[in-house]
Scaffold this active site. Structure first.
Site, PDB file in Angstrom:
ATOM      1  CG  ASP A 202      -2.061   0.990   1.097  1.00 10.44           C
ATOM      2  OD1 ASP A 202      -3.216   0.540   0.983  1.00 10.44           O
ATOM      3  OD2 ASP A 202      -1.791   2.216   1.111  1.00 10.44           O
ATOM      4  CB  ILE A 203       0.809   4.291  -2.135  1.00 10.51           C
ATOM      5  CG1 ILE A 203       1.903   5.197  -2.678  1.00 10.51           C
ATOM      6  CG2 ILE A 203      -0.444   5.092  -1.791  1.00 10.51           C
ATOM      7  CD1 ILE A 203       1.572   5.823  -4.034  1.00 10.51           C
TER       8      ILE A 203
ATOM      9  CG  HIS B 295      -8.737  -2.640  -2.598  1.00  9.66           C
ATOM     10  ND1 HIS B 295      -9.718  -2.015  -3.327  1.00  9.66           N
ATOM     11  CD2 HIS B 295      -8.628  -1.942  -1.447  1.00  9.66           C
ATOM     12  CE1 HIS B 295     -10.190  -0.978  -2.654  1.00  9.66           C
ATOM     13  NE2 HIS B 295      -9.544  -0.918  -1.490  1.00  9.66           N
ATOM     14  CG  LEU B 296      -7.681  -9.305   1.487  1.00 10.46           C
ATOM     15  CD1 LEU B 296      -9.018  -9.321   2.229  1.00 10.46           C
ATOM     16  CD2 LEU B 296      -7.189 -10.736   1.260  1.00 10.46           C
ATOM     17  CG  HIS B 297      -6.894  -2.865   3.026  1.00 10.87           C
ATOM     18  ND1 HIS B 297      -6.139  -1.715   2.898  1.00 10.87           N
ATOM     19  CD2 HIS B 297      -8.080  -2.590   2.429  1.00 10.87           C
ATOM     20  CE1 HIS B 297      -6.850  -0.795   2.256  1.00 10.87           C
ATOM     21  NE2 HIS B 297      -8.028  -1.298   1.967  1.00 10.87           N
TER      22      HIS B 297
ATOM     23  N   GLY C 260     -14.704   3.826   4.238  1.00 11.04           N
ATOM     24  CA  GLY C 260     -13.552   4.545   3.712  1.00 11.04           C
ATOM     25  C   GLY C 260     -13.079   4.022   2.376  1.00 11.04           C
TER      26      GLY C 260
ATOM     27  CG  ASN D 144     -12.164  -0.615   3.881  1.00 13.33           C
ATOM     28  OD1 ASN D 144     -12.575  -0.973   4.978  1.00 13.33           O
ATOM     29  ND2 ASN D 144     -10.966  -0.091   3.711  1.00 13.33           N
TER      30      ASN D 144
HETATM   31  P1  5GP Z   1      -9.704   1.536   0.315  1.00 14.49           P
HETATM   32  O1  5GP Z   1      -9.800   2.720   1.225  1.00 14.49           O
HETATM   33  O2  5GP Z   1     -10.389   1.770  -1.022  1.00 14.49           O
HETATM   34  O3  5GP Z   1     -10.144   0.249   0.967  1.00 14.49           O
HETATM   35  O4  5GP Z   1      -8.167   1.319   0.060  1.00 14.49           O
HETATM   36  C1  5GP Z   1      -7.483   1.865  -1.019  1.00 14.49           C
HETATM   37  C2  5GP Z   1      -6.013   1.767  -0.679  1.00 14.49           C
HETATM   38  O5  5GP Z   1      -5.254   1.978  -1.846  1.00 14.49           O
HETATM   39  C3  5GP Z   1      -5.553   2.816   0.344  1.00 14.49           C
HETATM   40  O6  5GP Z   1      -5.034   2.154   1.494  1.00 14.49           O
HETATM   41  C4  5GP Z   1      -4.499   3.626  -0.415  1.00 14.49           C
HETATM   42  O7  5GP Z   1      -3.406   3.989   0.402  1.00 14.49           O
HETATM   43  C5  5GP Z   1      -4.091   2.665  -1.518  1.00 14.49           C
HETATM   44  N1  5GP Z   1      -3.645   3.327  -2.729  1.00 14.49           N
HETATM   45  C6  5GP Z   1      -4.259   4.363  -3.361  1.00 14.49           C
HETATM   46  N2  5GP Z   1      -3.582   4.683  -4.470  1.00 14.49           N
HETATM   47  C7  5GP Z   1      -2.523   3.832  -4.544  1.00 14.49           C
HETATM   48  C8  5GP Z   1      -1.452   3.692  -5.489  1.00 14.49           C
HETATM   49  O8  5GP Z   1      -1.345   4.403  -6.501  1.00 14.49           O
HETATM   50  N3  5GP Z   1      -0.543   2.719  -5.233  1.00 14.49           N
HETATM   51  C9  5GP Z   1      -0.637   1.907  -4.133  1.00 14.49           C
HETATM   52  N4  5GP Z   1       0.316   0.989  -3.980  1.00 14.49           N
HETATM   53  N5  5GP Z   1      -1.632   2.023  -3.230  1.00 14.49           N
HETATM   54  C10 5GP Z   1      -2.560   2.970  -3.441  1.00 14.49           C
END
Ligand code: 5GP
Ligand code: ZN
Length: 114
Positions: free
Chosen positions: A30-31, A100-102, A93, A87
């Site tokens: 994650d970035i 996507h699975l965190h 959020g 999510n």
């Molecule tokens: P969400 O909030 O939709 O469950 O999670 C999206 C995740 O994607 C966030 O934790 C965010 O930091 C990550 N993310 C957003 N843009 C990028 C990107 O360009 N590269 C990477 N590696 N992660 C990203």
């Protein structure tokens, strides 16, 4: 899917730090990490989210889950523990509409979540 951030990562159009990959899924850091281990596991094929997934998506979603566990084991957090998060919707959020699975680990994670 055009204009999907994670489809662009799958296509190599946006760089990512890949930690695991096979023909169906991609796992990358994650970035904006929220824990020492914070990896996202995505299907290479665009699926919007678990709420709109169909029965035919079930094997792929199961594969995403198994890859999440593999990533946790390989990151060394299987014994200390880890959390898998999907999510869905504004209250969660969710920001990127590609499933996507965190995978979160490496520190004590609060419960209930914030
Ligand atoms: P969400 O909030 O939709 O469950 O999670 C999206 C995740 O994607 C966030 O934790 C965010 O930091 C990550 N993310 C957003 N843009 C990028 C990107 O360009 N590269 C990477 N590696 N992660 C990203
Ligand atoms: Zn996508």
């Amino acid at each position: 899917m055009p204009d999907c951030l994670f489809c662009k990562i799958v296509a190599g159009e946006i760089p990512a730090t890949v930690v695991a990959e096979d023909d169906q899924v991609l796992a990358f850091k994650d970035i904006n990490p929220q824990a020492p281990v914070h990896v996202l596991v995505i299907p290479k094929r665009h699926i919007a989210n678990t709420a709109t997934a169909t029965e035919s998506d079930e094997p792929l979603i199961g594969h995403v889950l198994r890859m999440g566990c593999r990533v946790a084991v390989e990151a060394g957090v299987d014994e200390s523990g880890f959390r898998l998060v999907l999510n869905r919707g504004p209250d969660s959020g969710e920001a990127v509409p590609h499933l996507h699975l965190h995978v979160l680990g490496g520190r004590r994670l609060a419960w209930p979540p914030g």
